[in-house]
Design a protein around this motif. Structure first.
Motif, PDB file in Angstrom:
ATOM      1  N   SER A   1       0.833  -1.206   0.000  1.00 25.14           N
ATOM      2  CA  SER A   1       0.000   0.000   0.000  1.00 25.14           C
ATOM      3  C   SER A   1       0.866   1.253   0.000  1.00 25.14           C
ATOM      4  O   SER A   1       0.602   2.209  -0.737  1.00 25.14           O
ATOM      5  N   ARG A   2       1.912   1.248   0.828  1.00 26.91           N
ATOM      6  CA  ARG A   2       2.799   2.429   0.905  1.00 26.91           C
ATOM      7  C   ARG A   2       3.520   2.638  -0.422  1.00 26.91           C
ATOM      8  O   ARG A   2       3.670   3.782  -0.869  1.00 26.91           O
TER       9      ARG A   2
ATOM     10  N   HIS B   1      11.493   4.645   6.754  1.00 29.93           N
ATOM     11  CA  HIS B   1      11.907   6.048   6.641  1.00 29.93           C
ATOM     12  C   HIS B   1      10.887   6.978   7.291  1.00 29.93           C
ATOM     13  O   HIS B   1      11.263   7.947   7.977  1.00 29.93           O
ATOM     14  N   ASP B   2       9.590   6.708   7.084  1.00 30.91           N
ATOM     15  CA  ASP B   2       8.545   7.529   7.705  1.00 30.91           C
ATOM     16  C   ASP B   2       8.727   7.567   9.222  1.00 30.91           C
ATOM     17  O   ASP B   2       8.649   8.633   9.848  1.00 30.91           O
TER      18      ASP B   2
ATOM     19  N   GLY C   1       1.084   3.993  -3.069  1.00 29.02           N
ATOM     20  CA  GLY C   1       0.794   5.401  -2.809  1.00 29.02           C
ATOM     21  C   GLY C   1       1.946   6.303  -3.188  1.00 29.02           C
ATOM     22  O   GLY C   1       1.740   7.398  -3.733  1.00 29.02           O
ATOM     23  N   TYR C   2       3.162   5.835  -2.931  1.00 27.49           N
ATOM     24  CA  TYR C   2       4.348   6.628  -3.259  1.00 27.49           C
ATOM     25  C   TYR C   2       4.450   6.850  -4.774  1.00 27.49           C
ATOM     26  O   TYR C   2       4.677   7.982  -5.238  1.00 27.49           O
ATOM     27  N   LEU C   3       4.271   5.781  -5.552  1.00 26.20           N
ATOM     28  CA  LEU C   3       4.340   5.918  -7.007  1.00 26.20           C
ATOM     29  C   LEU C   3       3.211   6.798  -7.538  1.00 26.20           C
ATOM     30  O   LEU C   3       3.423   7.634  -8.424  1.00 26.20           O
ATOM     31  N   ASN C   4       2.007   6.626  -6.996  1.00 26.77           N
ATOM     32  CA  ASN C   4       0.859   7.418  -7.454  1.00 26.77           C
ATOM     33  C   ASN C   4       1.006   8.895  -7.116  1.00 26.77           C
ATOM     34  O   ASN C   4       0.418   9.753  -7.791  1.00 26.77           O
ATOM     35  N   ASP C   5       1.781   9.181  -6.085  1.00 28.54           N
ATOM     36  CA  ASP C   5       2.023  10.573  -5.698  1.00 28.54           C
ATOM     37  C   ASP C   5       3.213  11.182  -6.428  1.00 28.54           C
ATOM     38  O   ASP C   5       3.681  12.271  -6.074  1.00 28.54           O
TER      39      ASP C   5
ATOM     40  N   VAL D   1       7.347  -4.873  -2.228  1.00 34.80           N
ATOM     41  CA  VAL D   1       7.346  -5.051  -0.776  1.00 34.80           C
ATOM     42  C   VAL D   1       8.551  -4.366  -0.143  1.00 34.80           C
ATOM     43  O   VAL D   1       8.416  -3.622   0.838  1.00 34.80           O
ATOM     44  N   ILE D   2       9.751  -4.609  -0.685  1.00 28.53           N
ATOM     45  CA  ILE D   2      10.925  -3.997  -0.050  1.00 28.53           C
ATOM     46  C   ILE D   2      10.944  -2.485  -0.273  1.00 28.53           C
ATOM     47  O   ILE D   2      11.431  -1.729   0.567  1.00 28.53           O
ATOM     48  N   GLY D   3      10.385  -2.027  -1.408  1.00 28.01           N
ATOM     49  CA  GLY D   3      10.266  -0.585  -1.623  1.00 28.01           C
ATOM     50  C   GLY D   3       9.342   0.041  -0.606  1.00 28.01           C
ATOM     51  O   GLY D   3       9.639   1.098  -0.019  1.00 28.01           O
ATOM     52  N   GLY D   4       8.200  -0.604  -0.347  1.00 25.94           N
ATOM     53  CA  GLY D   4       7.265  -0.097   0.649  1.00 25.94           C
ATOM     54  C   GLY D   4       7.829  -0.145   2.054  1.00 25.94           C
ATOM     55  O   GLY D   4       7.613   0.774   2.862  1.00 25.94           O
TER      56      GLY D   4
END
Length: 510
Positions: free
Chosen positions: A61-62, A316-317, A65-69, A307-310
């Motif tokens: 999910s993260r 990091h968050d 969302g990151y790519l879509n943003d 998965v590892i990207g998320g």
């Protein structure tokens, strides 16, 4: 101290190398590299993060969302090496006396399944051109050497001298074939396309192969863009001459060629930290050029890349939240930060003590959160070669943290280290994703985070003369020693390297 002459200094100037760097390298030849002190092998729950279904869903999910943003992502692919080691057995056969390969040998296996290689059609065209015969006709008439030579030698397909990136790896049902380079393009399109379909890739190449890369990309990119509905932004770089290391004699003096000039050698893949440092992207995936599969075998790779990207972004968050809290520290948020460092970064800060003030402890923790971050996939050890994940002491002794180590960094004369290696459960498949931006959005200067006390010295030769070669800290070893690191288990299906030509006969490449 070795005295360099004026010609030496001019040579250093042309390569962009400071005299003090060479003096330091000569001293390193004399002293050697210290072994690293190991606390334990990284294992599930003790250095390697377990990946359950709930965490995987949060990571996916993260990432989405990151790519879509409009997330800023790039794939960094070391691709400068020639494929000559892939064909070691073939060169030995061609240069040997036997006309027929030994039964059960790698060459015999290759010839037995010659039609199963994706480059078979190219080979047929080559043997037809050279010998007016098919590979099978040559083999049947006892001319196996001609077939093998047609694959590796310069008057044939020249696979023995080409980079792995440009070798034909896979064949598809429609008759099309793809090189390793094209499979990296496909994987990038399926895992790291940002908003608008932009896919950024960077390949490190050797200067003598750069033109070949450019020609192949000019041909392949339009077709891959059409197939995957994306737009590629591709860049190339070469290993910098300033990262070459001086060769030394067995007496640890500068090694010189027949003209009296200093001899330099490439500093190993650790030198690529300079190339990575020039990348202006927030998130960067790193993966070796030969670890690719055909489309039908890629679902696990696509899933775990996301998965590892998320996971990188989730970690990091949380680090950003804690770093901001520590700007105005309390005992509660200092303990909260320590808990995160120990449980998620799997790091024990030996420098922290109860005698330190609240502000001093907060400063140490903020330092951990304000440095490059990487998440590294680790595969269960099933006999494949590769470095391993260990919980290791830092060179300055201030922490015990996850590190990717090679056997050369471990003192194997100590029985406890030998036993420790026997208990290792995972190895490093080189499947990592990095966060390279500071909290203010500027880039980290990655060479600042290299541990220069790591590396190794090897014995080589030039023109029949023995020399000593200095290898810089490896890109994912010492060059990233002072990063924040998270290890996570990924399945063996995501690791399909091509180390020998016959690896292309494995199911993942068929």
């Amino acid at each position: 101290m070795t005295k360099l002459n004026n010609a030496d200094l001019e040579q250093l100037k042309a390569k962009g190398i400071d005299e003090s760097v060479v003096e330091g390298q000569l001293e390193r030849f004399r002293t050697g590299f210290p072994y690293l002190k190991i606390d334990s092998p990284s294992s599930m729950g003790a250095g390697i993060t377990p990946m359950d279904e709930d965490l995987a869903k949060a990571c996916l999910s993260r990432w989405s969302g990151y790519l879509n943003d409009g997330g800023d992502v790039l794939k960094f692919v070391p691709a400068s090496g020639a494929a000559s080691r892939m064909f070691k057995a073939l060169f030995e056969f061609v240069n040997g006396e036997a006309a027929v390969p030994a039964e059960g040998s790698a060459v015999a296996a290759l010839l037995d399944r010659i039609k199963d290689f994706a480059f078979y059609s190219e080979l047929c065209g080559t043997t037809e051109r050279l010998y007016n015969a098919t590979p099978e006709e040559l083999i049947a008439s006892g001319r196996a050497k001609e077939v093998v030579g047609a694959i590796i030698l310069s008057d044939g397909m020249n696979y023995g001298q080409l980079p792995k990136a440009l070798l034909t790896f896979h064949k598809y049902e429609d008759g099309s074939v793809r090189t390793a380079l094209e499979e990296q393009l496909a994987e990038g399109a399926q895992t790291a396309a940002s908003q608008g379909g932009l896919v950024k890739l960077h390949f490190t190449v050797s200067s003598n192969h750069r033109k070949l890369f450019e020609e192949k990309l000019k041909e392949a990119v339009p077709a891959m863009e059409k197939k995957f509905g994306v737009k590629y932004e591709i860049s190339l770089s070469e290993q910098k001459p300033s990262t070459d290391t001086l060769a030394a004699t067995k007496d640890n003096e500068p090694f010189r060629d027949s003209d009296g000039k200093l001899v330099f050698r490439p500093g190993g893949h650790g030198a690529l930290i300079e190339n990575l440092n020039d990348i202006d992207s927030e998130v960067v995936f790193i993966k070796n050029i030969d670890n690719v599969v055909a489309d039908t075998h890629r679902p696990d790779t696509i899933h775990y890349k996301k998965v590892i990207g998320g996971l990188l972004l989730l970690v990091h968050d949380r680090m950003e939240e804690l770093r901001e809290k520590l700007a105005d520290p309390t005992e509660e948020n200092v303990e909260e930060a320590i808990s995160f460092v120990e449980s998620i970064l799997c790091t024990r800060l030996t420098q922290l003590s109860s005698e330190m003030s609240l502000a001093e402890r907060a400063a140490v923790l903020r330092g951990i959160f304000d440095r490059p971050l990487r998440v590294c996939g680790m595969v269960r050890n099933e006999g494949e070669p590769g470095g391993g994940p260990y919980n290791s002491y830092s060179s300055d002794g201030t922490m015990i943290a996850p590190q990717i180590l090679e056997s050369t960094q471990i003192d194997m004369s100590k029985a406890e280290n030998v036993e420790m290696m026997k208990k290792a459960t995972h190895f490093n498949p080189v499947d990592l994703v990095c966060y390279l931006r500071k909290p203010d959005g500027s880039r980290y200067n990655l060479p600042d985070y290299v541990d220069h006390n790591t590396g190794f010295i090897s014995e080589k030769s030039l023109g029949g003369r023995e020399l000593r070669a200095l290898e810089l800290p490896g890109l994912w070893n010492g060059a990233m020693s002072n990063w924040s690191t998270v290890f996570v288990e990924v399945p063996a299906t995501t690791f399909n390297p091509v180390k020998t030509v016959n690896d292309l006969l494995r199911p993942a490449h068929q």
